[in-house]
Design a protein around this motif. Structure first.
Motif, short mmCIF file in Angstrom:
data_model
loop_
_atom_site.label_atom_id
_atom_site.label_comp_id
_atom_site.label_asym_id
_atom_site.label_seq_id
_atom_site.Cartn_x
_atom_site.Cartn_y
_atom_site.Cartn_z
N SER A 199 5.57 130.97 110.31
CA SER A 199 6.42 130.13 111.34
C SER A 199 5.64 129.91 112.70
O SER A 199 4.76 130.51 112.88
CB SER A 199 7.60 131.39 111.84
N GLY A 200 6.37 129.11 113.33
CA GLY A 200 5.72 128.71 114.85
C GLY A 200 5.71 127.25 115.30
O GLY A 200 5.16 126.81 115.86
N GLY A 201 6.58 126.29 114.30
CA GLY A 201 6.58 124.90 114.41
C GLY A 201 6.98 124.50 115.87
O GLY A 201 6.70 123.18 116.20
N GLU A 202 7.51 125.19 116.55
CA GLU A 202 8.01 124.79 117.77
C GLU A 202 7.03 124.94 118.93
O GLU A 202 7.00 124.96 120.17
CB GLU A 202 9.36 125.52 118.21
N PHE A 203 5.76 125.71 118.50
CA PHE A 203 4.82 126.14 119.45
C PHE A 203 3.46 125.25 118.98
O PHE A 203 2.55 125.67 119.52
CB PHE A 203 4.43 127.60 119.33
N GLY A 204 3.54 124.18 118.24
CA GLY A 204 2.49 123.47 117.93
C GLY A 204 1.67 124.18 116.96
O GLY A 204 0.25 124.00 117.13
N ILE A 205 1.86 125.12 116.16
CA ILE A 205 0.94 125.89 115.34
C ILE A 205 0.51 124.78 113.99
O ILE A 205 1.37 123.70 114.18
CB ILE A 205 1.31 127.07 114.87
N VAL A 206 -0.30 125.34 113.36
CA VAL A 206 -0.66 124.60 112.05
C VAL A 206 -0.23 125.22 110.84
O VAL A 206 -0.50 126.22 110.60
CB VAL A 206 -2.04 124.16 112.02
N GLY A 207 0.88 124.65 110.08
CA GLY A 207 1.29 125.22 109.22
C GLY A 207 0.33 125.35 108.00
O GLY A 207 -0.73 124.73 107.71
N LYS A 208 0.59 126.54 107.04
CA LYS A 208 -0.32 126.66 105.96
C LYS A 208 0.57 127.51 104.98
O LYS A 208 1.54 128.23 105.39
CB LYS A 208 -1.71 127.50 106.51
N VAL A 209 0.00 127.41 103.59
CA VAL A 209 0.23 128.52 102.76
C VAL A 209 -0.86 129.11 101.90
O VAL A 209 -2.04 128.82 102.04
CB VAL A 209 0.66 127.51 101.49
N GLU A 210 -0.69 130.41 102.18
CA GLU A 210 -1.96 131.41 101.83
C GLU A 210 -1.65 132.33 100.69
O GLU A 210 -0.44 132.87 100.52
CB GLU A 210 -2.42 132.28 103.08
N ALA A 211 -2.54 132.43 99.75
CA ALA A 211 -2.35 133.49 98.66
C ALA A 211 -3.45 134.51 98.72
O ALA A 211 -4.58 134.24 98.99
CB ALA A 211 -2.58 132.68 97.48
N ARG A 212 -2.87 135.78 98.50
CA ARG A 212 -3.49 137.01 98.82
C ARG A 212 -3.54 137.68 97.45
O ARG A 212 -2.32 137.66 96.69
CB ARG A 212 -3.16 137.80 99.87
N ASP A 213 -4.50 138.43 97.09
CA ASP A 213 -4.34 139.50 95.92
C ASP A 213 -3.20 140.43 96.26
O ASP A 213 -3.41 141.05 97.39
CB ASP A 213 -5.75 140.31 95.91
N ALA A 214 -2.32 140.54 95.58
CA ALA A 214 -1.05 141.60 96.07
C ALA A 214 -1.39 142.86 96.19
O ALA A 214 -0.75 143.59 96.96
CB ALA A 214 0.15 141.21 95.04
N LYS A 215 -2.39 143.39 95.41
CA LYS A 215 -2.71 144.72 95.31
C LYS A 215 -3.61 145.23 96.52
O LYS A 215 -3.69 146.29 97.07
CB LYS A 215 -3.32 145.18 94.16
N THR A 216 -4.58 144.28 97.08
CA THR A 216 -5.41 144.58 98.00
C THR A 216 -5.21 143.75 99.21
O THR A 216 -5.58 144.20 100.46
CB THR A 216 -6.76 144.23 97.51
N GLY A 217 -4.66 142.54 99.43
CA GLY A 217 -4.24 141.63 100.47
C GLY A 217 -5.46 140.90 100.77
O GLY A 217 -5.64 140.26 101.83
N GLU A 218 -6.48 140.86 99.85
CA GLU A 218 -7.71 140.05 100.07
C GLU A 218 -7.07 138.47 100.06
O GLU A 218 -6.58 138.12 98.94
CB GLU A 218 -8.81 140.43 99.28
N LEU A 219 -7.79 137.66 101.03
CA LEU A 219 -7.31 136.39 100.82
C LEU A 219 -8.01 135.65 99.53
O LEU A 219 -9.31 135.94 99.40
CB LEU A 219 -7.85 135.50 102.20
N VAL A 220 -7.18 134.81 98.79
CA VAL A 220 -7.60 134.04 97.82
C VAL A 220 -7.84 132.67 98.14
O VAL A 220 -9.01 132.08 97.95
CB VAL A 220 -6.50 134.17 96.52
N TRP A 221 -6.98 132.02 98.64
CA TRP A 221 -6.83 130.53 99.00
C TRP A 221 -6.21 130.39 100.35
O TRP A 221 -5.07 131.23 100.61
CB TRP A 221 -6.73 129.61 97.97
#
Ligand code: CA
Length: 590
Positions: A199-221
């Motif tokens: 979230s944050g579109g009213e503050f000029g952030i950059v939107g993104k979608v992220e995937a993490r290993d659900a067991k460890t939280g490590e970022l995949v993409w």
């Protein structure tokens, strides 16, 4: 591991559950699996995913509770979310093996014994000063995976808790809250990964979608949703979104382009694609960014294995009204000319309902689902809006304020975040919509990290004397509104439909409402004591059908609603999980 119904009947509660978990740890059947999540709709004894399955249809095949007996539905317990932080309860509960997991305002979450309504544990995120949620301190739900409960917080963190104890297992940062990032959606689970937006579109952030290993939280993409920004896969560069910068954005505007993915997404295992919506381009003042401003105000289909965008469909190119395109994209199949059409549907903030081919994003049809739309005359053959140029707020061009226009719908949308439901029985979508407009004008603005980045002012106003909210049964094949229920206050809660020919939703006036799915007749009404802005669920346990909904008024309407906010200012805040069932004597076999 699955605790059996007989165990539950014998009164073995959470102690037995956690003991069984430890005894079977290492067993492949332990915890919530990808198969459990994919089968969430068909397996009626649990609700293990937001949307009742990753496709988000919010349809239950249960029919013990139906239009013949729903008037006997009675509360069995109510659970207080406690404290002084009772507002904006937009959550959908989850249920697994007799335990309910429910999130609340200010980034809190509880585990509750479904048999008794007693608390098992509570976790409250410690939030820093200076969080910047645009639209109330809401949370829409958690995700379950393996033995973890995962939810996001207002300071843009993702937290995984041990489902048995509520103790943190891992924690990751989704974005910098000081720059305006926050998180309110229910995380999506697909293929062993937990998939999130921001979230944050009213503050000029950059939107993104992220995937993490659900067991460890490590970022995949990681996949940014604004053209020009680099994506990553397994720590390596994975292509610039849109190929290069400055194709559909002028100058440096893409660097703070918004397109927040704040409502999360859906996953369709049938076509193996993730569907995420993207919010407004930043800033709101469209004169500062000529061009389509990809991929703002769009639906994007993403390959879950690589994070590449497979297709996109932009509902409002060059948005000038804050018509975020975040609303859920729901898979459904229908028959036409003897063939099965693999479709998906979405009801946009901009007032149009779209049916797309979910394999490739091709536009099939679109039509208005609210009245008196002013900003577009309709849609062309490819689904692009036919703009009414005079209804775009005027260019301030060096002045303090550009020409003001009255636009319908208002920026809070023909439909906002509250999820619609699709019935496999009736073939209809049940859309919680609102009929309202706004005065809107543009102002000069420049980007400053952590400050509102709008360049616009606005006042929302009703357009009808007797109602704003409108629950509509929409036929996605004909574009026909089959029935409509008009509600005085704006609707802000999710919808559920069942094979019992029922549709449930809540109202800001406090009612859990039940409708005949075919006719729209009101067949149930129960006042929960505060406005309902959450999403109801239903499941079966010990042979009985339960319904739960979270009650607690709040959300964007009282904060941003202009003249509409005045009409709801006497509604009482709250925070209560209500659970209902049908007394055994009232269950008749159909
Ligand atoms: Ca927005």
């Amino acid at each position: 591991m699955r605790i059996s119904q007989s165990n539950l009947k014998n009164g073995l509660g959470v102690a037995a559950l956690s003991m069984a978990v430890s005894l079977t740890s290492g067993n492949a059947s332990a915890g919530v699996t990808d198969a459990d999540i994919v089968n969430d709709q068909a397996n009626t004894s649990d609700i293990v995913h937001y949307g009742i399955g990753p496709q988000g249809q919010r349809f239950s095949p249960l029919n013990k509770l139906n239009t013949d007996n729903v008037q006997n539905l009675q509360p069995v317990w109510a659970f207080s979310l406690g404290g002084e932080k009772q507002r904006g309860q937009e959550s959908q509960p989850l249920v697994r093996d007799g335990v309910m997991y429910v999130t609340g305002s200010y980034s809190r979450i509880w585990a509750i014994d479904v048999n008794t309504g007693e608390e098992i544990w509570e976790y409250e995120a410690r939030l820093p000063d200076g969080i910047m949620p645009c639209c109330d301190v809401v949370n829409r739900g958690a995700a379950l995976y393996d033995d973890l409960v995962i939810f996001g917080t207002l300071d843009a963190k993702l937290v995984a808790l041990d489902a048995a104890t509520g103790k943190p297992v891992w924690k990751k940062t989704l974005g910098d809250y000081k720059a305006g990032y926050s998180y309110t959606a229910a995380p999506l689970i697909a293929k062993g990964m937990v998939i999130t937006g921001v979230s944050g579109g009213e503050f000029g952030i950059v939107g993104k979608v992220e995937a993490r290993d659900a067991k460890t939280g490590e970022l995949v993409w990681s996949r940014p949703t604004v053209e020009g920004h680099m994506g990553y896969l397994n720590g390596k560069e994975n292509g610039i979104t849109g190929g290069k910068a400055n194709v559909t954005w002028p100058g440096d505007m893409w660097k703070h382009g918004g397109a927040a993915t704040w409502l999360g997404g859906t996953y369709d295992p049938d076509v193996d694609l993730l569907f995420f919506g993207t919010g407004n381009p930043a800033p709101w003042n469209s004169w500062l960014r000529p061009g389509d401003n990809l991929y703002s105000a769009s639906r994007v289909a993403i390959d879950p294995d690589t994070g590449k965008i497979a297709w996109h469909f932009q509902t409002t190119p060059h948005d000038g009204w804050d018509f975020d395109g975040v609303n859920e994209f729901i898979s459904f199949d229908y028959q036409e000319n003897g063939k099965t059409v693999k479709a998906g549907a979405t009801a946009d903030r901009n007032g149009f309902f779209y049916v797309l081919n979910r394999e490739n994003g091709d536009f099939i049809r679109g039509f208005p689902f609210v009245n008196n739309i002013t900003w577009a005359k309709g849609l062309d053959d490819e689904g692009r809006p036919l703009y009414v140029d005079d209804n775009r707020p005027g260019n301030p061009a060096g002045e303090k304020k550009g020409a003001q226009v009255f636009a319908i719908p208002s920026f809070l949308g023909g439909k906002n975040w509250m999820p619609m439901a699709y019935s496999q029985d009736t073939g209809l979508f049940y859309v919680p919509s609102n009929e309202w407009g706004m005065d809107i004008w543009n102002e000069p603005v420049s980007y400053k990290s952590g400050a509102a980045y709008l360049g616009a002012g606005f006042t929302i106003k009703p357009i009808f004397d007797d109602h704003i909210g409108s629950l509509k049964a929409v036929d996605p094949k004909s574009g026909k509104i089959v029935w409509e229920y008009k509600n005085p206050a704006p609707l802000w809660g999710g919808v559920l439909t069942t094979a019992g020919n029922l549709v449930f939703t809540g109202t800001p006036e406090g009612y859990l409402m039940g409708f005949d799915a075919r006719t729209g007749e009101v067949v149930y009404k129960f006042n929960t004591g505060s406005g309902i802005v959450g999403s109801p669920i239903t499941w079966e346990q010990n042979g009985e059908q339960f319904v739960s909904v979270v009650s607690g008024w709040g959300g964007a309407v009282p904060l941003w609603g202009g003249e509409v906010a005045k009409t709801v200012k006497n509604f009482n805040q709250g925070g209560m999980v209500w659970t209902f069932k049908l007394p055994a004597r009232n269950v008749a076999t159909r």
